[in-house]
Design a protein around this motif. Structure first.
Motif, PDB file in Angstrom:
ATOM      1  N   ARG A  39       0.815  -1.217   0.000  1.00 13.98           N
ATOM      2  CA  ARG A  39       0.000   0.000   0.000  1.00 13.98           C
ATOM      3  C   ARG A  39       0.851   1.272   0.000  1.00 13.98           C
ATOM      4  O   ARG A  39       0.543   2.231  -0.712  1.00 13.98           O
ATOM      5  CB  ARG A  39      -0.902   0.037   1.238  1.00 13.98           C
ATOM      6  N   THR A  40       1.888   1.271   0.802  1.00 18.25           N
ATOM      7  CA  THR A  40       2.713   2.483   0.913  1.00 18.25           C
ATOM      8  C   THR A  40       3.682   2.647  -0.240  1.00 18.25           C
ATOM      9  O   THR A  40       4.232   3.725  -0.454  1.00 18.25           O
ATOM     10  CB  THR A  40       3.509   2.475   2.236  1.00 18.25           C
ATOM     11  N   GLY A  41       3.898   1.576  -1.002  1.00 13.97           N
ATOM     12  CA  GLY A  41       4.740   1.680  -2.190  1.00 13.97           C
ATOM     13  C   GLY A  41       6.222   1.763  -1.930  1.00 13.97           C
ATOM     14  O   GLY A  41       6.985   2.244  -2.775  1.00 13.97           O
ATOM     15  N   ARG A  42       6.656   1.286  -0.775  1.00 13.23           N
ATOM     16  CA  ARG A  42       8.094   1.240  -0.486  1.00 13.23           C
ATOM     17  C   ARG A  42       8.343   0.232   0.626  1.00 13.23           C
ATOM     18  O   ARG A  42       7.457  -0.069   1.420  1.00 13.23           O
ATOM     19  CB  ARG A  42       8.625   2.603  -0.059  1.00 13.23           C
ATOM     20  N   VAL A  43       9.566  -0.307   0.654  1.00 15.95           N
ATOM     21  CA  VAL A  43       9.942  -1.220   1.728  1.00 15.95           C
ATOM     22  C   VAL A  43      10.196  -0.390   2.984  1.00 15.95           C
ATOM     23  O   VAL A  43      10.959   0.579   2.947  1.00 15.95           O
ATOM     24  CB  VAL A  43      11.205  -2.019   1.350  1.00 15.95           C
ATOM     25  N   PRO A  44       9.563  -0.736   4.111  1.00 14.26           N
ATOM     26  CA  PRO A  44       9.754   0.048   5.332  1.00 14.26           C
ATOM     27  C   PRO A  44      11.214   0.058   5.774  1.00 14.26           C
ATOM     28  O   PRO A  44      11.920  -0.952   5.662  1.00 14.26           O
ATOM     29  CB  PRO A  44       8.884  -0.683   6.369  1.00 14.26           C
ATOM     30  N   ALA A  45      11.646   1.185   6.305  1.00 16.61           N
ATOM     31  CA  ALA A  45      13.004   1.276   6.851  1.00 16.61           C
ATOM     32  C   ALA A  45      13.205   0.234   7.944  1.00 16.61           C
ATOM     33  O   ALA A  45      14.324  -0.277   8.122  1.00 16.61           O
ATOM     34  CB  ALA A  45      13.252   2.684   7.394  1.00 16.61           C
ATOM     35  N   HIS A  46      12.133  -0.093   8.659  1.00 14.32           N
ATOM     36  CA  HIS A  46      12.226  -1.095   9.722  1.00 14.32           C
ATOM     37  C   HIS A  46      12.669  -2.452   9.165  1.00 14.32           C
ATOM     38  O   HIS A  46      13.496  -3.136   9.775  1.00 14.32           O
ATOM     39  CB  HIS A  46      10.867  -1.225  10.407  1.00 14.32           C
ATOM     40  N   ASN A  47      12.129  -2.827   8.005  1.00 16.29           N
ATOM     41  CA  ASN A  47      12.543  -4.090   7.381  1.00 16.29           C
ATOM     42  C   ASN A  47      14.028  -4.068   7.038  1.00 16.29           C
ATOM     43  O   ASN A  47      14.749  -5.047   7.247  1.00 16.29           O
ATOM     44  CB  ASN A  47      11.731  -4.348   6.105  1.00 16.29           C
ATOM     45  N   ILE A  48      14.476  -2.942   6.506  1.00 16.88           N
ATOM     46  CA  ILE A  48      15.888  -2.817   6.141  1.00 16.88           C
ATOM     47  C   ILE A  48      16.759  -2.901   7.388  1.00 16.88           C
ATOM     48  O   ILE A  48      17.815  -3.548   7.386  1.00 16.88           O
ATOM     49  CB  ILE A  48      16.135  -1.490   5.392  1.00 16.88           C
TER      50      ILE A  48
END
Length: 410
Positions: A39-48
């Protein structure tokens, strides 16, 4: 430097633990956030941050810059598992990790420039050389739009492909990567898609950006595995693998992982579901339908076969590069084309798997939150990539088998 990763002490890297084992505790959390990632269209910084703490971006990074200098196969295998949880995260993380390896192909001073100022720096990339660089004193100037820069919101540098003008009359322009810091470009909201929506593969906008000549890596050097940086890792096969025998395995692993994740979700759902429609009759267990049983069997076999050939041939690529570094043999066109065949055909097998499952999910499968449908969309998005498209790669392989000159990227 982001210190968020330090807040995950449970992810301390166990000695000798493979990358797949290290990320296993993270997958439920990443899977639970997959719909929001889309939905947000990007990988969350938290995942990184989670993946960085587990050493995801160090596995094929040079040891002299804090990396593990390990096995490309270990990265590909882990990326299948990660993509089973969230294909968008797998696509971005696989590329960001592979680009650590690609950075090692640049001159050592480029590596020092990037990792010396930020040991955790990551690189996104726009590979299609559709723009011409202007040659200026000391380097090049770039202006224009660089599309499909997956993970650009998670990166501090970008690999911008461009055509380098000839130096003298009679020479030909050549395609090359030019390395640009994030401070020199902006991003455009150009990523509104049905598959791999969470990768944030936006466009980079550059305006009169100067790139010094030493931050250039030609495609010809990269695709042969004979690079300025690679010469600094003489004897180490990992950093002398030809470009297209490496990076596309990370792309293809995303589709294999998506199919694997879809199969797990399908089995969980179909194992308990009963029919409600009048045609098939009410309250019949769907798992007892032979057509469903065949779909499951075909999907499982396709995922298993795709994973096996990918791991076999990325291992082979690194072994060939290591042997060449030891003065034993050369990497041939046949070797390169086998790698390209495997990368693309593994995606084709994955598409076969997700199609078999998605076609039988019923009305509930129309919901955007359905993991099988999302995997179907994500795997099809991988299959649209020119490096993964079986029509393009298969034709090239067929030409070679028939004794014709192969026409394509290998």
């Amino acid at each position: 430097m982001d210190n968020t990763a330090a807040s995950f002490p449970a992810l301390a890297r166990a000695e000798n633990a493979c990358l797949s084992d290290r990320i296993a505790p993270l997958l439920d959390e990443i899977r639970a956030a997959a719909r929001d990632t889309e939905r947000t269209g990007r990988v969350p910084a938290h995942n990184i941050d989670l993946l960085r703490a587990a050493g995801y971006f160090d596995i094929v990074k040079p040891a002299r810059f804090g990396g593990e200098q390990g096995s490309f196969a270990e990265l590909v295998d882990a990326n299948i598992e990660l993509s089973a949880a969230c294909a968008s995260t797998g696509w971005v993380a696989g590329l960001l990790s592979a680009h650590q390896w690609l950075l090692a192909m640049f001159e050592e001073r480029v590596q020092r420039e990037v990792w010396g100022s930020n040991p955790d720096a990551l690189l996104c990339g726009s590979y299609a050389p559709v723009r011409m660089a202007d040659r200026v004193e000391g380097g090049f100037r770039l202006t224009g739009e660089w599309a499909f820069a997956s993970g650009c919101e998670n990166a501090q540098w970008a690999l911008c492909a461009a055509i380098i003008p000839a130096r003298a009359e009679g020479e030909r322009p050549v395609p090359a990567f030019l390395l640009v810091p994030a401070s020199d470009y902006t991003t455009a909201e150009t990523w509104d898609v049905v598959g791999l929506a969470g990768t944030g593969s936006k466009s980079l906008i550059l305006k009169e950006v100067f790139v010094p000549e030493y931050r250039m890596l030609t495609f010809s050097d990269a695709t042969t595995g004979r690079t300025p940086g690679g010469r600094g890792y003489k004897g180490i096969g990992l950093f002398n693998i030809p470009l297209l025998m490496g990076v596309p395995f990370c792309l293809g692993s995303t589709a294999v992982g998506a199919a694997k994740g879809a199969l797990a979700s399908y089995l969980d759902h179909m194992g308990t579901r009963v029919t409600r429609g009048a045609v098939a009759g009410g309250n019949n267990k769907i798992a007892e339908f032979p057509t469903i049983q065949l779909r499951v069997a075909e999907a499982a076999a396709s995922v298993d076969a795709a994973r096996e050939i990918m791991l076999r041939d990325i291992t082979r690529a690194q072994e060939l590069a290591q042997a060449r570094e030891g003065g034993h043999g050369e990497i041939t066109d046949d070797d390169r084309l086998l790698a390209r065949r495997t990368q693309s055909f593994a995606v084709s097998l994955s598409l076969r798997a997700v199609e078999a499952m998605n076609a039988s999910t019923g009305g509930l499968g129309l919901q955007m939150s359905n993991p099988v449908q999302r995997a179907w969309r994500d795997a099809n998005a991988v299959g649209r990539h020119i490096s993964m498209n079986w029509d393009a790669v298969g034709t090239m392989v067929g030409q070679q088998l028939l004794g014709l000159p192969p026409k394509g990227q290998y």
